[in-house]
Design a protein around this motif. Sequence first.
Motif, PDB file in Angstrom:
ATOM      1  N   LYS A  63       0.922  -1.181  -0.125  1.00 19.51           N
ATOM      2  CA  LYS A  63       0.010  -0.001   0.055  1.00 19.51           C
ATOM      3  C   LYS A  63       0.714   1.164  -0.053  1.00 19.51           C
ATOM      4  O   LYS A  63       0.487   2.317  -0.650  1.00 19.51           O
ATOM      5  CB  LYS A  63      -0.943  -0.054   1.338  1.00 19.51           C
ATOM      6  N   THR A  87      -9.669   4.993  -2.809  1.00 15.20           N
ATOM      7  CA  THR A  87     -10.007   4.390  -1.361  1.00 15.20           C
ATOM      8  C   THR A  87     -10.262   5.102  -0.438  1.00 15.20           C
ATOM      9  O   THR A  87     -10.139   6.364  -0.300  1.00 15.20           O
ATOM     10  CB  THR A  87      -8.322   3.492  -1.113  1.00 15.20           C
ATOM     11  N   SER A 240     -12.566  -4.817  -1.924  1.00 17.52           N
ATOM     12  CA  SER A 240     -11.628  -3.713  -1.498  1.00 17.52           C
ATOM     13  C   SER A 240     -11.535  -2.898  -2.973  1.00 17.52           C
ATOM     14  O   SER A 240     -11.620  -3.682  -4.218  1.00 17.52           O
ATOM     15  CB  SER A 240     -10.048  -4.078  -1.238  1.00 17.52           C
ATOM     16  N   GLU A 242      -8.834  -1.865  -4.215  1.00 18.06           N
ATOM     17  CA  GLU A 242      -7.503  -1.894  -5.118  1.00 18.06           C
ATOM     18  C   GLU A 242      -7.882  -3.446  -5.867  1.00 18.06           C
ATOM     19  O   GLU A 242      -7.080  -3.566  -6.856  1.00 18.06           O
ATOM     20  CB  GLU A 242      -6.485  -2.310  -3.983  1.00 18.06           C
ATOM     21  N   MET A 243      -8.709  -4.224  -5.245  1.00 20.88           N
ATOM     22  CA  MET A 243      -8.950  -5.714  -5.970  1.00 20.88           C
ATOM     23  C   MET A 243      -9.786  -5.456  -7.222  1.00 20.88           C
ATOM     24  O   MET A 243      -9.618  -6.306  -7.988  1.00 20.88           O
ATOM     25  CB  MET A 243      -9.427  -6.786  -5.000  1.00 20.88           C
ATOM     26  N   THR A 265      -5.045 -15.507  -6.443  1.00 21.30           N
ATOM     27  CA  THR A 265      -4.762 -14.918  -5.040  1.00 21.30           C
ATOM     28  C   THR A 265      -3.664 -16.021  -4.382  1.00 21.30           C
ATOM     29  O   THR A 265      -3.460 -16.737  -4.820  1.00 21.30           O
ATOM     30  CB  THR A 265      -6.253 -15.532  -4.098  1.00 21.30           C
ATOM     31  N   THR A 284      -2.752 -11.838  -0.651  1.00 19.45           N
ATOM     32  CA  THR A 284      -2.012 -10.856  -1.637  1.00 19.45           C
ATOM     33  C   THR A 284      -2.501 -11.282  -3.065  1.00 19.45           C
ATOM     34  O   THR A 284      -2.902 -12.620  -3.484  1.00 19.45           O
ATOM     35  CB  THR A 284      -0.466 -11.403  -1.544  1.00 19.45           C
ATOM     36  N   THR A 300      -2.802  -7.059   0.444  1.00 26.95           N
ATOM     37  CA  THR A 300      -4.204  -6.350   0.885  1.00 26.95           C
ATOM     38  C   THR A 300      -4.025  -5.967   2.131  1.00 26.95           C
ATOM     39  O   THR A 300      -4.866  -4.993   2.760  1.00 26.95           O
ATOM     40  CB  THR A 300      -5.256  -6.928   0.712  1.00 26.95           C
ATOM     41  N   ASP A 302      -4.915  -7.892   4.666  1.00 25.52           N
ATOM     42  CA  ASP A 302      -6.013  -8.791   5.536  1.00 25.52           C
ATOM     43  C   ASP A 302      -5.307  -9.965   5.491  1.00 25.52           C
ATOM     44  O   ASP A 302      -4.963 -10.552   4.835  1.00 25.52           O
ATOM     45  CB  ASP A 302      -7.120  -8.719   4.443  1.00 25.52           C
TER      46      ASP A 302
END
Length: 429
Positions: A63, A87, A240, A242-243, A265, A284, A300, A302
């Motif tokens: 990020k 975001t 998200s 970004e995804m 993934t 990721t 990510t 997460d």
Amino acid sequence: MISQIEKQSAQEIKHFQNQKLIIQLAYVQANSLFYQNHFKKAGIDIQSVKTIDDLTQLPVTTKTDLQENNEDFFCVDPVEIIDFSNTSGTTGAPVNFGLTEEDLNRLAFNEAQSFSCAGIQKHDIVQLMTTMDRQFMAGLAYFLGIRKIGAGIIRTGAGVPALQWNSILLNKPTYLIAVPSFLLKMIVYAEKNNIDINNCSVKAAICIGEPLRNQDFSPSELAKRINAKWDIKLYSTYASTEMSTAFTECEFHQGGHAHPELIITEVLDEENKPVKPGEVGELTITTLGVKALPLVRFKTGDIVKIDYTSCPCGRNTNRVGPVLGRAQQMVKFKGTTLYPPAIHDILNAFKEIESHLIILHTNDIGTDEVTVKIVSQLFSNELIQNLKEKFQAKLRVIPNIELIASDELNKLVLSNNSRKPKWVIDKRK
């Protein structure tokens, strides 16, 4: 509306993604200044990356990379951008994301596939209880996905239980898209206004932003509280900006299904190495088919685990389990490692608590401290004692517990006109 690739064998899906990966890597190498420099600095020849297994040769993207080099990620001329999103800035400075016509079509396909997992069909009517303004990509994605399926859409927006119920009683939606904790406010309003919620048109809700499942896929305390009063199906979804991709549960509620056409993934440990199947690590992702701002091996933040087994629904895609927490929000509190979702789940079990906020901070000796601020009209010493006992039993540690007025809490969670409430504030040094 299930994509055919999702029901093919795991080997066929992998072969399909290997081909997509080669195309996407060639695209970013040719068009992304960031990835040109990123690969060159790491001494990487992308011609050597032929399969998903070869991804480990490539450096990860963070990020911080996105925040510091935002413009260098773009792969298209600005004139091709027709939607400007960003975001939320929940864990740092917001990042600008532009979408081309192809990206918007991809976004629509993504949500159509995701909502199909949850059973939405053309004959359904969906009440969209989330914002589409403030450059919020998710709200736009939901709208486009429902439209692609051909179902009806009611754009009520976020909040205002009276407005939501007026629309439900008038327009008779079959599905809601909402933050699950808001459904509790819907229930309270219905009870005060003699609305028979279990005889209304709503049969299911697709829930965003808050967890509905524990790590074993059993219902979270929040899900239990909703279903104790409102007998509707609850579907969890995870996504998200970004995804530009969502992972939504099917009727078997065993994790959110990935879509092979859209995303690759990985789950990585703290040294950026893949964990063993079934182990926990940082999700990721590598986006497929994104034109404006594609990402390769993007971390990510997460913490999740992925299920690689076939699902009873017939899909053979990977399934992302409930998010354990955010890597940045991991807490070392009194010798115990924990994540805020575990605290949320305990607090959600208490009907006396109307809302709450978790604050992470650093104490005088430089270690992590956790304070929970609660709003309750039924505050008592008995409530505090019950809370402490539940924290001790489930987490083995007890955070600081403070009472706060509702308006004061709202000022904190909605500070700086944020489009998303911040239920965790990290003030640690």
